[in-house]
Design a protein around this motif. Structure first.
Motif, PDB file in Angstrom:
ATOM      1  N   GLU A 231      55.445   0.495   7.439  1.00  0.00           N
ATOM      2  CA  GLU A 231      54.495   1.407   8.081  1.00  0.00           C
ATOM      3  C   GLU A 231      53.830   2.253   7.002  1.00  0.00           C
ATOM      4  OE1 GLU A 231      54.584   4.899  11.478  1.00  0.00           O
ATOM      5  OE2 GLU A 231      56.280   3.549  11.273  1.00  0.00           O
ATOM      6  N   VAL A 232      52.555   2.588   7.216  1.00  0.00           N
ATOM      7  CA  VAL A 232      51.811   3.424   6.282  1.00  0.00           C
ATOM      8  C   VAL A 232      51.101   4.526   7.057  1.00  0.00           C
ATOM      9  CG1 VAL A 232      49.956   3.490   4.577  1.00  0.00           C
ATOM     10  CG2 VAL A 232      51.394   1.487   4.732  1.00  0.00           C
ATOM     11  N   LEU A 233      51.238   5.752   6.613  1.00  0.00           N
ATOM     12  CA  LEU A 233      50.469   6.879   7.146  1.00  0.00           C
ATOM     13  C   LEU A 233      49.549   7.351   6.039  1.00  0.00           C
ATOM     14  CD1 LEU A 233      53.246   8.785   9.068  1.00  0.00           C
ATOM     15  CD2 LEU A 233      51.375   7.471  10.029  1.00  0.00           C
ATOM     16  N   MET A 234      48.268   7.027   6.147  1.00  0.00           N
ATOM     17  CA  MET A 234      47.297   7.343   5.105  1.00  0.00           C
ATOM     18  C   MET A 234      46.996   8.842   5.067  1.00  0.00           C
ATOM     19  SD  MET A 234      46.851   4.377   3.831  1.00  0.00           S
ATOM     20  CE  MET A 234      45.401   4.423   2.824  1.00  0.00           C
ATOM     21  N   ASN A 235      46.837   9.366   3.859  1.00  0.00           N
ATOM     22  CA  ASN A 235      46.488  10.780   3.628  1.00  0.00           C
ATOM     23  C   ASN A 235      47.406  11.709   4.410  1.00  0.00           C
ATOM     24  OD1 ASN A 235      44.302   9.994   1.966  1.00  0.00           O
ATOM     25  ND2 ASN A 235      43.103   9.625   3.809  1.00  0.00           N
ATOM     26  N   GLY A 236      48.695  11.464   4.343  1.00  0.00           N
ATOM     27  CA  GLY A 236      49.659  12.218   5.116  1.00  0.00           C
ATOM     28  C   GLY A 236      49.858  13.645   4.654  1.00  0.00           C
TER      29      GLY A 236
ATOM     30  N   GLY B 278      68.410   1.163   6.256  1.00  0.00           N
ATOM     31  CA  GLY B 278      67.885   0.238   5.259  1.00  0.00           C
ATOM     32  C   GLY B 278      66.442   0.510   4.870  1.00  0.00           C
ATOM     33  N   TYR B 279      65.849   1.574   5.400  1.00  0.00           N
ATOM     34  CA  TYR B 279      64.465   1.936   5.096  1.00  0.00           C
ATOM     35  C   TYR B 279      64.416   3.381   4.616  1.00  0.00           C
ATOM     36  CZ  TYR B 279      62.753  -2.250   7.429  1.00  0.00           C
ATOM     37  OH  TYR B 279      62.505  -3.555   7.771  1.00  0.00           O
ATOM     38  N   ARG B 280      63.379   3.725   3.853  1.00  0.00           N
ATOM     39  CA  ARG B 280      63.153   5.099   3.414  1.00  0.00           C
ATOM     40  C   ARG B 280      61.664   5.363   3.393  1.00  0.00           C
ATOM     41  NH1 ARG B 280      67.198   8.088   0.425  1.00  0.00           N
ATOM     42  NH2 ARG B 280      65.734   9.788   0.567  1.00  0.00           N
ATOM     43  N   TRP B 281      61.305   6.610   3.683  1.00  0.00           N
ATOM     44  CA  TRP B 281      59.924   7.049   3.512  1.00  0.00           C
ATOM     45  C   TRP B 281      59.736   7.378   2.040  1.00  0.00           C
ATOM     46  CZ3 TRP B 281      56.275   6.539   7.037  1.00  0.00           C
ATOM     47  CH2 TRP B 281      56.624   6.496   8.387  1.00  0.00           C
TER      48      TRP B 281
ATOM     49  N   GLN C 178      61.985  13.874   0.845  1.00  0.00           N
ATOM     50  CA  GLN C 178      63.247  14.578   1.025  1.00  0.00           C
ATOM     51  C   GLN C 178      63.483  14.999   2.466  1.00  0.00           C
ATOM     52  OE1 GLN C 178      60.970  15.527  -1.349  1.00  0.00           O
ATOM     53  NE2 GLN C 178      62.009  15.309  -3.299  1.00  0.00           N
ATOM     54  N   ASP C 179      62.442  15.445   3.150  1.00  0.00           N
ATOM     55  CA  ASP C 179      62.591  15.965   4.508  1.00  0.00           C
ATOM     56  C   ASP C 179      61.515  15.356   5.405  1.00  0.00           C
ATOM     57  OD1 ASP C 179      63.115  17.406   6.776  1.00  0.00           O
ATOM     58  OD2 ASP C 179      62.648  19.361   5.927  1.00  0.00           O
ATOM     59  N   PRO C 180      61.723  14.153   5.946  1.00  0.00           N
ATOM     60  CA  PRO C 180      60.673  13.509   6.738  1.00  0.00           C
ATOM     61  C   PRO C 180      60.314  14.283   8.006  1.00  0.00           C
ATOM     62  CG  PRO C 180      62.703  12.220   6.810  1.00  0.00           C
ATOM     63  CD  PRO C 180      62.921  13.318   5.833  1.00  0.00           C
ATOM     64  N   TYR C 181      61.248  15.035   8.561  1.00  0.00           N
ATOM     65  CA  TYR C 181      60.987  15.774   9.801  1.00  0.00           C
ATOM     66  C   TYR C 181      59.979  16.891   9.569  1.00  0.00           C
ATOM     67  CZ  TYR C 181      65.281  13.275  10.501  1.00  0.00           C
ATOM     68  OH  TYR C 181      66.218  12.281  10.540  1.00  0.00           O
ATOM     69  N   TYR C 182      59.991  17.449   8.382  1.00  0.00           N
ATOM     70  CA  TYR C 182      59.048  18.522   8.040  1.00  0.00           C
ATOM     71  C   TYR C 182      57.609  18.019   8.119  1.00  0.00           C
ATOM     72  CZ  TYR C 182      56.480  21.731   5.038  1.00  0.00           C
ATOM     73  OH  TYR C 182      55.547  22.591   4.527  1.00  0.00           O
TER      74      TYR C 182
ATOM     75  N   ARG D 207      55.641  22.436  11.700  1.00  0.00           N
ATOM     76  CA  ARG D 207      55.270  21.284  10.891  1.00  0.00           C
ATOM     77  C   ARG D 207      54.428  21.646   9.680  1.00  0.00           C
ATOM     78  NH1 ARG D 207      53.849  16.549  15.064  1.00  0.00           N
ATOM     79  NH2 ARG D 207      55.961  15.872  15.370  1.00  0.00           N
ATOM     80  N   PHE D 208      54.404  20.719   8.751  1.00  0.00           N
ATOM     81  CA  PHE D 208      53.585  20.815   7.551  1.00  0.00           C
ATOM     82  C   PHE D 208      52.115  20.844   7.938  1.00  0.00           C
ATOM     83  CE2 PHE D 208      51.006  18.277   4.612  1.00  0.00           C
ATOM     84  CZ  PHE D 208      51.098  19.057   3.485  1.00  0.00           C
ATOM     85  N   ASN D 209      51.376  21.717   7.291  1.00  0.00           N
ATOM     86  CA  ASN D 209      49.941  21.770   7.506  1.00  0.00           C
ATOM     87  C   ASN D 209      49.303  22.138   6.177  1.00  0.00           C
ATOM     88  OD1 ASN D 209      47.305  22.240   8.169  1.00  0.00           O
ATOM     89  ND2 ASN D 209      47.759  23.493   9.959  1.00  0.00           N
ATOM     90  N   ARG D 210      48.568  21.208   5.590  1.00  0.00           N
ATOM     91  CA  ARG D 210      47.965  21.420   4.285  1.00  0.00           C
ATOM     92  C   ARG D 210      47.024  22.626   4.302  1.00  0.00           C
ATOM     93  NH1 ARG D 210      45.335  16.335   1.558  1.00  0.00           N
ATOM     94  NH2 ARG D 210      45.629  15.697   3.680  1.00  0.00           N
ATOM     95  N   ALA D 211      46.410  22.912   5.428  1.00  0.00           N
ATOM     96  CA  ALA D 211      45.453  24.013   5.521  1.00  0.00           C
ATOM     97  C   ALA D 211      46.137  25.379   5.563  1.00  0.00           C
ATOM     98  CB  ALA D 211      44.574  23.843   6.759  1.00  0.00           C
ATOM     99  N   ARG D 212      47.389  25.433   5.998  1.00  0.00           N
ATOM    100  CA  ARG D 212      48.109  26.712   6.063  1.00  0.00           C
ATOM    101  C   ARG D 212      49.092  26.794   4.910  1.00  0.00           C
ATOM    102  NH1 ARG D 212      50.448  25.777  11.292  1.00  0.00           N
ATOM    103  NH2 ARG D 212      52.245  26.778  10.390  1.00  0.00           N
TER     104      ARG D 212
END
Length: 177
Positions: free
Chosen positions: A171-176, A149-152, A136-140, A78-83
């Motif tokens: 839905e909202v994910l803050m500071n994602g 009918g929805y998009r991130w 582009q890649d929500p799973y990442y 997964r994505f990790n801003r620290a790495r």
């Protein structure tokens, strides 16, 4: 000649860790496939352990160990801003040059000015200026697949699940990121 040799050795020594940390796209896809396979095997093991109705202590320890290995693999993929290695070589992050006051970065779209006074909350509407910044890649990023009918979308450093037809925020994910 001796100085040239020392310089070449120094460059190779400094560049080796950087080259080793760069992970091509096909390797990331392979890592994701392995993670999916590990999850599938864990489900099968769980099913087998519960099939007779009794889970022994040894089976439970093995299941716990397998579960922790799958969780570790998830953290690595997964994505990790620290790495830095999890985002630095991805195409959508190539133009990222750090935080800028008054701007937010939309991966793959570049820096965009922050719209002041907008409250990202469920039931509100995404402003028209943000509706085209699709993830582009929500799973990442560890996001679930959007329903039909929805998009991130990226919005001021947040992830917003938006209805395509109306822009309604589901839905909202803050500071994602």
């Amino acid at each position: 000649m001796k100085h040239l040799l020392y310089a070449a050795v120094a460059v190779v020594t400094a560049a080796a860790p950087i080259a080793a940390s760069a992970q091509p796209a096909h390797e990331r896809r392979e890592d994701r496939r392995e993670l999916q396979e590990d999850r599938r095997e864990l489900r099968e093991d769980r099913r087998d352990a519960h099939r007779d109705g009794v889970v022994t202590g040894r089976e439970q320890r093995e299941l716990n160990r397998d579960r922790s290995e799958v969780r570790q693999s998830q953290r690595e993929v997964r994505f990790n801003r620290a790495r830095a290695e999890t985002w630095r070589n991805r195409s959508e992050w190539r133009s990222y040059r750090g935080a800028r006051p008054g701007y937010w970065y939309a991966p793959g779209y570049g820096y965009r000015p922050v719209v002041r006074g907008h409250n990202w909350r469920r039931g509100a509407y995404v402003p028209a200026a943000y509706r085209g910044y699709y993830v582009q890649d929500p799973y990442y990023y560890g996001l679930r697949a959007p329903p039909r009918g929805y998009r991130w979308v990226y919005a001021d450093g947040n992830f917003v699940l938006m209805a395509l037809a109306t822009g309604l925020i589901a839905e909202v994910l803050m500071n994602g990121y």
